[in-house]
Motif scaffolding. Structure first.
Motif, PDB file in Angstrom:
ATOM      1  N   TYR A  32      -6.455  -4.687  -3.903  1.00 16.91           N
ATOM      2  CA  TYR A  32      -5.741  -4.285  -5.124  1.00 16.91           C
ATOM      3  C   TYR A  32      -6.174  -5.162  -6.291  1.00 16.91           C
ATOM      4  O   TYR A  32      -6.276  -6.381  -6.180  1.00 16.91           O
ATOM      5  CB  TYR A  32      -4.227  -4.409  -4.917  1.00 16.91           C
ATOM      6  N   SER A  83      -2.915   3.699  -9.640  1.00 13.95           N
ATOM      7  CA  SER A  83      -4.162   2.962  -9.826  1.00 13.95           C
ATOM      8  C   SER A  83      -5.355   3.906  -9.733  1.00 13.95           C
ATOM      9  O   SER A  83      -5.299   4.922  -9.043  1.00 13.95           O
ATOM     10  CB  SER A  83      -4.266   1.891  -8.728  1.00 13.95           C
ATOM     11  N   PHE A 133       0.578   2.356  -5.276  1.00 18.81           N
ATOM     12  CA  PHE A 133       1.000   1.054  -4.782  1.00 18.81           C
ATOM     13  C   PHE A 133       2.429   0.814  -5.234  1.00 18.81           C
ATOM     14  O   PHE A 133       2.885   1.404  -6.217  1.00 18.81           O
ATOM     15  CB  PHE A 133       0.116  -0.070  -5.351  1.00 18.81           C
ATOM     16  N   ARG A 136       0.811  -1.221   0.000  1.00 20.47           N
ATOM     17  CA  ARG A 136       0.000   0.000   0.000  1.00 20.47           C
ATOM     18  C   ARG A 136       0.846   1.274   0.000  1.00 20.47           C
ATOM     19  O   ARG A 136       0.322   2.362  -0.070  1.00 20.47           O
ATOM     20  CB  ARG A 136      -0.934   0.014   1.198  1.00 20.47           C
ATOM     21  N   SER A 159      -3.628  -2.980   0.861  1.00 23.41           N
ATOM     22  CA  SER A 159      -3.555  -3.434  -0.530  1.00 23.41           C
ATOM     23  C   SER A 159      -4.419  -4.667  -0.714  1.00 23.41           C
ATOM     24  O   SER A 159      -4.312  -5.370  -1.716  1.00 23.41           O
ATOM     25  CB  SER A 159      -2.103  -3.736  -0.916  1.00 23.41           C
TER      26      SER A 159
END
Length: 177
Positions: free
Chosen positions: A129, A118, A105, A75, A126
């Motif tokens: 993700y 992102s 990220f 993260r 994360s």
């Protein structure tokens, strides 16, 4: 006259007795406080090019690999994933990026880190993700810092290069207008 003094006294007593005094209850202080890095370091809106909002985990005797394992999406900080805002179109690493806000990220590696922008928003960690939300992936160069940084830190050089530093690991990504 006596009646108005009596009315004021009754009003004052009612007011005082209706005030409820209670202690405020606050959450404990966050162990990974939020911070902001920006370029240029100016408060004028017209000067803004990039700003990163992130939380600062501490090593506290742990290794970087424990907090940001090699080969796994991180993260880039603690708590909520870091957010990066570009106020102008830029070249991030070697990729063109439109002005906007993105989640930042990273994937730590030995000689380079993959740095990801992102479209995901309001992401905790994360855990959620998804690679299909990637806007760009660029390579961040890994070097060594002379100083040991107990707290994860993001900053910018005079040339707008973004630096991520944790422990003695220093990762850099060029940003140009």
């Amino acid at each position: 006259m006596k009646k108005s003094i009596f009315t004021i006294a009754i009003f004052a007593i009612a007011l005082i007795s209706s005030i409820e005094v209670s202690a405020q209850v606050f959450d404990p202080l966050d162990k990974s406080p939020m911070d902001v890095a920006r370029f240029p370091y100016s408060w004028r809106d017209s000067d803004k090019i990039v700003r990163v909002t992130y939380s600062r985990p501490q090593l506290k005797g742990r290794t970087l690999d424990k907090l940001a394992p090699k080969g796994k999406v991180w993260r880039t900080g603690a708590n909520e994933a870091a957010e990066i805002t570009f106020y102008k179109d830029v070249t991030f690493g070697d990729k063109e990026v439109k002005a906007g806000t993105y989640t930042l990220f990273t994937i730590p590696g030995e000689g380079e880190w993959t740095v990801i922008l992102s479209t995901a928003k309001n992401v905790w960690g994360s855990y959620s993700y998804r690679q299909e939300e990637d806007v760009v992936r660029v390579k961040g160069l890994v070097g060594k810092s002379d100083k040991n940084y107990e707290a994860f830190t993001i900053g910018f050089g005079d040339d707008m290069t973004m630096y991520l530093v944790f422990g003695k690991t220093l990762v850099s990504v060029t940003i140009t207008e």
